[in-house]
Design an enzyme around this catalytic site. Structure first.
Site, PDB file in Angstrom:
ATOM      1  N   HIS A   1       0.828  -1.214   0.000  1.00  0.00           N
ATOM      2  CA  HIS A   1       0.000   0.000   0.000  1.00  0.00           C
ATOM      3  C   HIS A   1       0.865   1.268   0.000  1.00  0.00           C
ATOM      4  CE1 HIS A   1      -3.640  -2.265   0.307  1.00  0.00           C
ATOM      5  NE2 HIS A   1      -3.366  -2.746   1.503  1.00  0.00           N
TER       6      HIS A   1
HETATM    7  O1  RIB Z   1      -5.875   0.655   3.063  1.00  0.00           O
HETATM    8  C1  RIB Z   1      -4.489   0.701   3.260  1.00  0.00           C
HETATM    9  C2  RIB Z   1      -4.101   1.937   4.021  1.00  0.00           C
HETATM   10  O2  RIB Z   1      -4.717   1.935   5.312  1.00  0.00           O
HETATM   11  C3  RIB Z   1      -2.623   2.082   4.291  1.00  0.00           C
HETATM   12  O3  RIB Z   1      -2.285   3.439   4.271  1.00  0.00           O
HETATM   13  C4  RIB Z   1      -2.489   1.511   5.677  1.00  0.00           C
HETATM   14  O4  RIB Z   1      -1.335   1.986   6.321  1.00  0.00           O
HETATM   15  C5  RIB Z   1      -3.739   1.983   6.332  1.00  0.00           C
HETATM   16  O5  RIB Z   1      -3.551   3.295   6.788  1.00  0.00           O
END
Ligand code: RIB
Ligand code: CA
Length: 322
Positions: free
Chosen positions: A244
């Site tokens: 992510h």
């Molecule tokens: O959905 C993924 C995101 O949500 C990432 O930024 C993770 O760190 C959480 O914040």
């Protein structure tokens, strides 16, 4: 070209992976880490940022930001994914000999953008509360930032629709009102959402190799990711994790890794689809259209995942073996 960035983050396991990536890559000048609630409480997230600054000797300032969303009831820290204090089984000791900047994150962002017009890229990888507060307090910064790069949202590409609800991604679901303000702002936004972040995957073997080849930093990434991998294995049924937050940094380093789609974006702010992100990407005229007057933004719809994984590995190995 060196990209000056302020990284707005809720550290967070994949946030730490992204922070280290930004610090490590020579094409990025990490000017500041601004914190926001999300994966952890604001106190734990800020302590985690200060802990990384101290451990790896970052020049970057740390400024503490919002502790809760603009309008909605807080969802609470994501303990099931990121552990009690944000770094899984690694609990950062309380940092007492380093202080966060005296300004709140949103004020820090305003001051930094005004001090270097056209130079700063805001990279946000948590709930968008700090960015919305900055834009509301000083709308003129919209013309002064270089770009806003966001990890958040899901637009249904490649079958990716939501991770905390069937139709919402966590960062947007945490503060949908802030997200709608940020996406409809008159600044240039690039959204790196689940459509692309769930196309890249750190396997268990990839992380083992990083531990073996990237010195202490590789070991640290491996240590914090044990809890994350357990969540993925037990709750998602995958042996590894999606990429992510590091994907937003990868975009800043090499935008050509991503295919983008243009069009204005709105966010559903309540009801069962709260946090749903919707981009209008055709030119069709409608009688009623809440997208029409908004700036066209960019959404990542495809990624060359193997090249992204190589970029991350090469950067962290170089950093860890200097
Ligand atoms: O959905 C993924 C995101 O949500 C990432 O930024 C993770 O760190 C959480 O914040
Ligand atoms: Ca995050």
């Amino acid at each position: 070209m060196i990209n000056k960035i302020i990284l707005d983050t809720d550290p967070g396991i994949d946030d730490a992976m992204a922070i280290l990536f930004a610090e490590a890559h020579p094409a990025i000048d990490l000017k500041a880490i601004t914190t926001v609630y999300g994966n952890a409480t604001i106190e734990n997230g800020t302590n985690n940022a200060l802990f990384l600054k101290q451990k790896y000797n970052f020049k970057a300032d740390v400024a503490q930001g919002a502790s809760q969303p603009l309008v909605r009831e807080p969802v609470g820290a994501t303990v099931v994914v990121h552990g009690e204090t944000g770094f899984g089984d690694v609990h950062a000791p309380k940092v007492t000999d380093l202080q966060a900047d005296s300004r709140s994150a949103y004020q820090y962002i305003i001051d930094a953008v005004k001090a270097e017009p056209g130079e700063i890229t805001l990279v946000a990888v948590g709930p968008l509360t700090n960015l919305a507060l900055a834009l509301e307090a000083a709308p003129e910064i919209a013309d002064l930032v270089k770009e806003v790069v966001i990890m958040g949202g899901a637009f249904g590409m490649n079958g990716h629709r939501g991770n905390v609800t069937p139709f919402a991604e966590a960062n947007i679901h945490d503060d949908p009102h802030a997200a709608d303000i940020v996406f409809t702002g008159s600044w240039p936004v690039v959204v790196i959402g689940l459509d692309v972040t769930e196309e890249s995957f750190f396997t268990k073997d990839y992380l083992d190799q990083l531990r073996d080849d990237a010195g202490e930093v590789g070991q640290f990434i491996w240590d914090i990711s044990r809890y994350y991998l357990k969540f993925y294995s037990e709750k998602v049924g995958l042996e590894g994790c999606h990429v992510h937050d590091p994907s937003a940094i990868a975009y800043v380093i090499d935008p050509t890794l991503f295919t983008l789609r243009e069009g204005p974006i709105r966010v559903v702010t309540d009801g069962p689809a709260e946090g749903l992100t919707i981009q209008k990407f055709d030119g069709r005229k409608h009688l009623h259209d809440d997208w029409e007057s908004k700036r066209a933004q960019q959404v990542g719809v495809a990624v060359r995942d193997q090249e992204l994984l190589k970029l991350y590995r090469d950067t962290i190995v170089d950093y860890g073996t200097i």
